[in-house]
Design a protein around this motif. Structure first.
Motif, short mmCIF file in Angstrom:
data_model
loop_
_atom_site.label_atom_id
_atom_site.label_comp_id
_atom_site.label_asym_id
_atom_site.label_seq_id
_atom_site.Cartn_x
_atom_site.Cartn_y
_atom_site.Cartn_z
N THR A 47 4.53 -1.90 -7.80
CA THR A 47 3.12 -1.81 -8.20
C THR A 47 2.19 -1.88 -6.98
OG1 THR A 47 1.40 -2.80 -9.59
CG2 THR A 47 3.00 -4.31 -8.69
N HIS A 48 0.99 -1.35 -7.16
CA HIS A 48 -0.08 -1.52 -6.17
C HIS A 48 -1.01 -2.65 -6.60
CE1 HIS A 48 0.36 2.95 -5.31
NE2 HIS A 48 0.46 2.39 -4.14
N ASP A 49 -0.80 -3.14 -7.83
CA ASP A 49 -1.79 -3.99 -8.49
C ASP A 49 -1.41 -5.47 -8.34
OD1 ASP A 49 -3.18 -5.46 -10.41
OD2 ASP A 49 -3.24 -3.80 -11.82
N PRO A 51 0.82 -1.21 0.00
CA PRO A 51 0.00 0.00 0.00
C PRO A 51 0.85 1.26 0.00
CG PRO A 51 0.04 -1.00 2.17
CD PRO A 51 0.80 -1.92 1.27
N SER A 52 0.19 2.37 -0.24
CA SER A 52 0.87 3.65 -0.29
C SER A 52 1.63 3.90 1.01
CB SER A 52 -0.21 4.72 -0.48
OG SER A 52 0.40 5.91 -0.78
N GLY A 53 2.86 4.38 0.86
CA GLY A 53 3.64 4.77 2.04
C GLY A 53 4.45 3.66 2.68
N CYS A 54 4.52 2.48 2.02
CA CYS A 54 5.26 1.38 2.66
C CYS A 54 6.74 1.40 2.30
CB CYS A 54 4.63 0.04 2.33
SG CYS A 54 4.81 -0.44 0.63
N GLY A 55 7.17 2.40 1.54
CA GLY A 55 8.60 2.55 1.30
C GLY A 55 9.11 1.94 0.01
N LYS A 56 8.21 1.67 -0.94
CA LYS A 56 8.63 1.03 -2.20
C LYS A 56 9.57 1.96 -2.99
CE LYS A 56 4.26 0.61 -3.59
NZ LYS A 56 3.53 1.24 -2.48
N THR A 57 9.15 3.22 -3.13
CA THR A 57 9.98 4.17 -3.88
C THR A 57 11.30 4.43 -3.14
OG1 THR A 57 8.00 5.21 -4.76
CG2 THR A 57 10.01 6.52 -4.86
N THR A 58 11.20 4.50 -1.82
CA THR A 58 12.42 4.70 -1.01
C THR A 58 13.41 3.57 -1.30
OG1 THR A 58 11.17 5.83 0.70
CG2 THR A 58 13.27 4.87 1.37
N LEU A 59 12.91 2.33 -1.35
CA LEU A 59 13.79 1.19 -1.59
C LEU A 59 14.41 1.25 -2.99
CD1 LEU A 59 14.95 -1.35 -0.34
CD2 LEU A 59 12.94 -2.61 -1.10
N1 LIG Z 1 12.02 12.87 1.11
C1 LIG Z 1 11.25 12.47 2.13
N2 LIG Z 1 11.23 13.16 3.30
C2 LIG Z 1 10.46 12.75 4.33
N3 LIG Z 1 9.68 11.65 4.32
C3 LIG Z 1 9.65 10.94 3.19
C4 LIG Z 1 10.42 11.31 2.03
N4 LIG Z 1 10.18 10.40 1.04
C5 LIG Z 1 9.30 9.51 1.56
N5 LIG Z 1 8.99 9.83 2.84
C6 LIG Z 1 8.08 9.08 3.73
O1 LIG Z 1 8.53 7.74 3.76
C7 LIG Z 1 7.44 6.82 3.69
C8 LIG Z 1 7.61 5.90 2.48
O2 LIG Z 1 7.46 6.69 1.28
P1 LIG Z 1 7.60 6.06 -0.18
O3 LIG Z 1 7.36 7.14 -1.17
O4 LIG Z 1 8.89 5.32 -0.28
O5 LIG Z 1 6.40 5.01 -0.16
P2 LIG Z 1 5.71 4.25 -1.37
O6 LIG Z 1 5.42 2.87 -0.89
O7 LIG Z 1 6.53 4.36 -2.60
O8 LIG Z 1 4.37 5.07 -1.52
P3 LIG Z 1 3.42 5.29 -2.83
O9 LIG Z 1 2.93 3.93 -3.19
O10 LIG Z 1 2.34 6.19 -2.33
O11 LIG Z 1 4.27 5.91 -3.89
C9 LIG Z 1 6.17 7.67 3.65
O12 LIG Z 1 5.65 7.74 4.96
C10 LIG Z 1 6.65 9.02 3.17
O13 LIG Z 1 5.88 10.06 3.72
#
Ligand SMILES: Nc1ncnc2c1ncn2[C@@H]1O[C@H](COP(=O)(O)OP(=O)(O)OP(=O)(O)O)[C@@H](O)[C@H]1O
Length: 266
Positions: A201-203, A50-58
């Protein structure tokens, strides 16, 4: 980068990776918590959550665009401590340049490399043919449908010949039919070119269709909940019993599946 020992099978090794983002109020936001993951060369991995689980961060950490707060990431035994642009391509969703023709857009990723003009053209033609757009090489992006533009973007990403392709919800904006067509395309190209692909993906259905393994993540903080193998031969049939069984398993992981209390009378 320096070489470190690693498990022989592992191409990308993510070890105890935690990512903390500082907040304005001086607290920290724990985006990833002790993530361990080992990816083999040529694997197709889907990160699902789900949104916000850190996928993009990873993805950003694997690409070297940011650094883990603790833990480490190795690619082929080398510590990732800066962008690995020579071996990783990030698939850019809407990055086509409108003033350039389709073929010139595909050549874009090659311009940073020391490749002659003629060779650039030959490579770009090969990848345009791979995505079935040879006849559109002189068109401009605005003359193509959304799905065709995505195929140009795929050709551009692959023409740079990366070892690893990182894709962050690449097909999210496409309608369901176009999306299925382009999923077919990416799995066919992956089978042919054997790149290592990490695909966010979310899908759930998309993940079951594409992945060798699905990494299921949960938020707050982002953790790997489970890793599911998808042992189905390609090209996968979205309506087969085995496909639906795996899809159900993923639904259960997210606790989205209702208890089975239906009685069927046929
Ligand atoms: N540059 C940043 N500064 C502060 N917090 C951040 C930053 N980037 C991401 N976060 C936080 O880290 C967490 C993970 O974010 P991330 O974008 O990696 O999730 P995600 O799974 O890719 O979400 P989505 O599916 O909505 O794209 C979220 O709580 C977000 O608010």
């Amino acid at each position: 980068m320096f070489k470190m020992d690693q498990n022989n099978e592992s191409f990308i090794t993510i070890e105890g990776v935690t990512k903390n983002y500082p907040r304005n109020d001086k607290t920290q936001s724990l985006a990833l918590d002790k993530v361990d993951l080992s990816i083999k060369k040529g694997e197709f991995i889907c990160l699902l959550g789900p949104s916000g689980c850190g996928k993009t961060t990873l993805l950003n950490l694997i690409g070297g665009f940011s650094k883990p707060t603790t833990g480490k990431i190795l690619i082929d035994g080398e510590l990732v401590d800066k962008p690995s642009v020579d071996r990783i391509t990030i698939f850019q969703n809407y990055g086509l340049l409108p003033w350039r023709s389709v073929i010139k857009n595909v050549e874009l990723g090659l311009e940073a490399k020391k490749i002659s003009k003629e060779e650039r053209k030959t490579i770009a033609e090969e990848y345009l043919s791979l995505v079935g757009l040879t006849d559109f090489s002189k068109h401009h992006p605005s003359e193509l449908s959304g799905g065709m533009q995505q195929r140009v973007a795929i050709a551009r990403a692959l023409a740079a010949d990366p070892d690893i392709l990182l894709m962050d919800e690449p097909f999210g904006a496409l309608d369901a039919m176009t999306r299925m067509g382009i999923q077919d395309e990416i799995q066919r190209i992956w089978s042919e070119k054997k790149k290592t692909i990490i695909f966010v993906t979310h899908d759930i259905e998309e993940a079951v269709f594409l992945a060798d393994r699905i990494v299921i993540m949960t938020p707050y903080p982002g953790k790997v909940k489970s890793i599911l193998k998808v042992p189905l031969a390609r090209k996968r049939d979205r309506t087969s019993i085995d496909f639906l069984k795996i899809r159900d398993k993923v639904f259960s992981e997210f606790e989205l599946k209702a208890p089975d209390c239906t009685e069927y009378y046929l």
